[in-house]
Design an enzyme around this catalytic site. Structure first.
Site, PDB file in Angstrom:
ATOM      1  N   HIS A 173       0.811  -1.218   0.000  1.00  0.00           N
ATOM      2  CA  HIS A 173       0.000   0.000   0.000  1.00  0.00           C
ATOM      3  C   HIS A 173       0.845   1.270   0.000  1.00  0.00           C
ATOM      4  O   HIS A 173       0.367   2.334  -0.365  1.00  0.00           O
ATOM      5  CB  HIS A 173      -1.031  -0.010   1.144  1.00  0.00           C
ATOM      6  CG  HIS A 173      -0.482   0.349   2.484  1.00  0.00           C
ATOM      7  ND1 HIS A 173       0.115  -0.567   3.308  1.00  0.00           N
ATOM      8  CD2 HIS A 173      -0.435   1.526   3.157  1.00  0.00           C
ATOM      9  CE1 HIS A 173       0.494   0.034   4.432  1.00  0.00           C
ATOM     10  NE2 HIS A 173       0.175   1.301   4.361  1.00  0.00           N
ATOM     11  N   LYS A 177       0.583   5.587  -2.009  1.00  0.00           N
ATOM     12  CA  LYS A 177       0.618   6.885  -1.326  1.00  0.00           C
ATOM     13  C   LYS A 177       1.068   7.958  -2.313  1.00  0.00           C
ATOM     14  O   LYS A 177       2.051   7.766  -3.040  1.00  0.00           O
ATOM     15  CB  LYS A 177       1.579   6.846  -0.131  1.00  0.00           C
ATOM     16  CG  LYS A 177       1.050   5.995   1.022  1.00  0.00           C
ATOM     17  CD  LYS A 177       2.010   6.049   2.202  1.00  0.00           C
ATOM     18  CE  LYS A 177       1.657   5.004   3.235  1.00  0.00           C
ATOM     19  NZ  LYS A 177       0.791   5.467   4.293  1.00  0.00           N
ATOM     20  N   GLU A 211       6.555   4.787  13.894  1.00  0.00           N
ATOM     21  CA  GLU A 211       5.130   4.789  14.233  1.00  0.00           C
ATOM     22  C   GLU A 211       4.987   4.942  15.740  1.00  0.00           C
ATOM     23  O   GLU A 211       5.855   4.493  16.499  1.00  0.00           O
ATOM     24  CB  GLU A 211       4.486   3.463  13.837  1.00  0.00           C
ATOM     25  CG  GLU A 211       4.538   3.167  12.354  1.00  0.00           C
ATOM     26  CD  GLU A 211       3.829   1.852  12.058  1.00  0.00           C
ATOM     27  OE1 GLU A 211       2.649   1.916  11.697  1.00  0.00           O
ATOM     28  OE2 GLU A 211       4.445   0.793  12.209  1.00  0.00           O
ATOM     29  N   ASP A 230       7.413  -7.339   8.649  1.00  0.00           N
ATOM     30  CA  ASP A 230       6.185  -6.542   8.550  1.00  0.00           C
ATOM     31  C   ASP A 230       6.418  -5.239   7.792  1.00  0.00           C
ATOM     32  O   ASP A 230       5.543  -4.776   7.069  1.00  0.00           O
ATOM     33  CB  ASP A 230       5.670  -6.235   9.973  1.00  0.00           C
ATOM     34  CG  ASP A 230       4.360  -5.474   9.966  1.00  0.00           C
ATOM     35  OD1 ASP A 230       3.415  -5.940   9.295  1.00  0.00           O
ATOM     36  OD2 ASP A 230       4.268  -4.422  10.636  1.00  0.00           O
ATOM     37  N   HIS A 235       7.554  -2.281   2.638  1.00  0.00           N
ATOM     38  CA  HIS A 235       7.466  -0.822   2.509  1.00  0.00           C
ATOM     39  C   HIS A 235       8.841  -0.141   2.466  1.00  0.00           C
ATOM     40  O   HIS A 235       9.109   0.691   1.608  1.00  0.00           O
ATOM     41  CB  HIS A 235       6.656  -0.230   3.679  1.00  0.00           C
ATOM     42  CG  HIS A 235       5.355  -0.927   3.915  1.00  0.00           C
ATOM     43  ND1 HIS A 235       4.562  -1.403   2.903  1.00  0.00           N
ATOM     44  CD2 HIS A 235       4.687  -1.225   5.067  1.00  0.00           C
ATOM     45  CE1 HIS A 235       3.466  -1.947   3.418  1.00  0.00           C
ATOM     46  NE2 HIS A 235       3.535  -1.867   4.725  1.00  0.00           N
ATOM     47  N   LYS A 335       7.961   0.586  16.128  1.00  0.00           N
ATOM     48  CA  LYS A 335       6.662   0.902  16.715  1.00  0.00           C
ATOM     49  C   LYS A 335       6.905   1.557  18.069  1.00  0.00           C
ATOM     50  O   LYS A 335       7.962   1.398  18.661  1.00  0.00           O
ATOM     51  CB  LYS A 335       5.843  -0.376  16.890  1.00  0.00           C
ATOM     52  CG  LYS A 335       5.496  -1.041  15.563  1.00  0.00           C
ATOM     53  CD  LYS A 335       4.111  -1.625  15.579  1.00  0.00           C
ATOM     54  CE  LYS A 335       3.734  -2.294  14.278  1.00  0.00           C
ATOM     55  NZ  LYS A 335       3.266  -1.374  13.240  1.00  0.00           N
TER      56      LYS A 335
HETATM   57  C1  BG6 Z   1       1.283  -2.286   7.495  1.00  0.00           C
HETATM   58  C2  BG6 Z   1       1.927  -2.947   8.691  1.00  0.00           C
HETATM   59  O1  BG6 Z   1       1.645  -2.920   6.311  1.00  0.00           O
HETATM   60  O2  BG6 Z   1       1.705  -0.934   7.453  1.00  0.00           O
HETATM   61  C3  BG6 Z   1       1.591  -2.230   9.976  1.00  0.00           C
HETATM   62  O3  BG6 Z   1       1.454  -4.282   8.773  1.00  0.00           O
HETATM   63  C4  BG6 Z   1       1.934  -0.768   9.860  1.00  0.00           C
HETATM   64  O4  BG6 Z   1       2.280  -2.807  11.074  1.00  0.00           O
HETATM   65  C5  BG6 Z   1       1.345  -0.169   8.588  1.00  0.00           C
HETATM   66  O5  BG6 Z   1       1.422  -0.117  10.996  1.00  0.00           O
HETATM   67  C6  BG6 Z   1       1.838   1.247   8.378  1.00  0.00           C
HETATM   68  O6  BG6 Z   1       1.145   1.836   7.321  1.00  0.00           O
HETATM   69  P1  BG6 Z   1       0.927   3.394   7.265  1.00  0.00           P
HETATM   70  O7  BG6 Z   1       0.228   3.617   5.958  1.00  0.00           O
HETATM   71  O8  BG6 Z   1       0.092   3.752   8.455  1.00  0.00           O
HETATM   72  O9  BG6 Z   1       2.277   4.019   7.310  1.00  0.00           O
END
Ligand code: BG6
Length: 482
Positions: A173, A177, A211, A230, A235, A335
């Site tokens: 995802h 963005k 985060e 994860d 990402h 996190k």
């Molecule tokens: C997800 C992870 O793919 O991305 C999560 O599994 C994480 O742990 C999240 O919190 C973060 O996404 P974003 O868009 O909030 O940065």
């Protein structure tokens, strides 16, 4: 409604569907991006009726899109939706699904699997057995696609038995963005950066995804995966690719993805010999959350007193090619950190000779992806005012706040990705070889941690991560950007 084009969502009552997928579909509908004949079929193992499901979706959407919600738009949106319960392990359910979709005389179906990967195989087989895997039908799969290279290959093979690679859309995802796509625009839509985008001019690259949330609520999954699987495997490495890749010949899916995979294959392996110098693992302890309240520990959140899974990881990576040889890529994600912040810092080398009698700060290009979307170039200036002697300097930022230039609401990353899947445009999806190259590198790190029995260091909730992270940068006489 008459539908010839259908979006079938497996896992339609799950958390991602509620928070992201249906709200994204609603926005696409509200802004006129969905074809008039676009139907949406939700499926999950739960039993529900069309009307009850529509009401549920409307409530989820209302909660998520807030002030952008409009009841009459939602009435029309709901007309697109129907529901059928499907248990992936019951072949009879797929036959019922076929009968339902036959009623719509669908010419084109996009299947979206927002389910546990453990049922990808059963779903793909059920779809294939009922003739759904034919072109132009496509499948979209969500992470986690495996927990290592072997399981990733296994899942991809299972999916490939039903859907060819060009009709398999793997979601990351982050690629949906706005600001992540903007990296491509920044690098390749501007002449000024490219001559400087290399080891001659750049000292280091830092990519941070911090985060404030912890692992609470998803302990079972998270404790098995940890930050490396994860966040880094997908990402963070996608961001590395967009920063480090060579200019693609066009924006076509193949051009961009082929350049990305070359970056992943150039990552210097991390081995038991260098893992202690090149990586830091951390796990959050108690402390205080964003509201000042007492924060739980990682072990409490995942309900595993003995857990040695990392909730923080930092890596000094290297992209071994002509452009980047010798430039460390410091990667970091965690996190329960002090603030939510995703940023890329390109630190340029110092001027070769200072004529000011004092050191000048190296230029930095800081690309903030979230929560703020901002690009800043730190440059040296003369301090204003009279001076009796010399020329005192100060560092100032040239600032481009993207929010100030487009007043549009902040989109959910999935909007673009769902639109692309519906339009059969795979450019922002992850190719199989890209994913495999990423897992190969991650497997090396996880294997080296095991070989060295490297346990996570504790860090306080609400802090910047474990103190030992500084050893990664200090070793090269560098420092983390703060
Ligand atoms: C997800 C992870 O793919 O991305 C999560 O599994 C994480 O742990 C999240 O919190 C973060 O996404 P974003 O868009 O909030 O940065």
């Amino acid at each position: 409604m008459d539908t010839t084009c259908t979006f079938v969502l497996f896992g339609a009552t799950g958390d991602l569907s509620r928070r992201m997928l249906f709200p994204s579909l609603y926005s696409l509908h509200a802004e006129g991006f969905l074809r008039d004949d676009q139907g949406i079929v939700g499926t999950s193992h739960r039993s529900s009726e069309d009307d009850a499901f529509r009401a549920q979706v409307r409530a989820w959407v209302k909660e998520r899109v807030g002030e952008h919600y409009d009841d009459s738009v939602s009435d029309d949106f709901a007309k697109r939706i129907s529901y059928i319960s499907v248990d992936a392990n019951h072949s009879e359910d797929f036959r019922r699904l076929r009968e339902r979709l036959d009623e719509y005389e669908c010419e084109e179906i996009v299947f979206y699997l927002s389910t546990s990967p453990s049922i990808f195989g059963a779903v793909c087989q059920g779809l294939k057995a009922n003739g759904f895997s034919r072109a132009p039908n496509r499948i979209v799969v969500e992470k986690p696609i495996g927990s290592d290279l072997a399981s990733n290959i296994e899942i991809n093979e299972t999916v490939a038995e039903a859907f060819s690679e060009d009709r398999t859309f793997r979601i990351d995802h982050y690629l949906g963005k706005e600001t992540v796509q903007n990296l491509i625009a920044l690098r390749f839509g501007n002449r000024i950066f490219e001559p400087l985008w290399n080891a001659q001019a750049i000292e280091s690259v830092q990519i941070t995804i911090a985060e404030t949330v912890g692992a609470e609520g998803r302990g079972g999954y998270y404790d098995e995966y940890g930050a490396i699987r994860d966040m880094v495997q997908n990402h963070l490495l996608q961001l590395v690719c967009l920063v480090a890749m060579e200019p693609p010949t066009s924006l076509s899916a193949d051009s961009v993805r082929n350049e990305k995979v070359k970056v992943l294959r150039s990552l210097a392996p991390i081995t038991p010999e260098n893992v202690e110098q090149k990586t830091v693992r951390g796990q959050y302890e108690g402390g205080y959350d964003e509201t000042g309240g007492k924060a739980s520990t990682y072990k409490e959140d995942v309900e595993n007193e003995d857990s040695d899974t990392e909730s923080y990881v930092a890596i000094a990576a290297e992209v071994e090619n002509w452009r980047w040889a010798g430039v460390p890529f410091y990667l970091e994600t965690g996190k329960r950190m002090a603030e939510r912040n995703t940023q890329i810092v390109i630190r340029f080398r110092e001027v070769p000779h200072s004529i000011f009698g004092a050191e000048t700060n190296p230029n930095e290009l800081i690309i903030n992806l979230q929560p703020e979307e901002r690009i800043t170039l730190q440059i040296m200036n003369k301090k204003p005012g009279l001076t009796a002697e010399g020329m005192p300097l100060q560092e100032l930022g040239l600032n481009l706040s993207l929010a100030e230039h487009h007043s549009a609401r902040r989109r959910i990353a999935y909007e673009q990705l769902i639109l692309d899947a519906l339009n059969d445009n795979p450019a922002l999806f992850v190719q199989r070889d890209e994913q495999e190259a990423a897992w190969r590198w991650i497997d090396g790190i996880v294997g080296a941690w095991k070989a060295k029995d490297m346990r996570p260091a504790g860090y306080r909730s609400g802090s910047m991560g474990p103190a030992s992270k500084h050893s990664l940068t200090e070793r090269n006489d560098h420092s983390w950007y703060v």
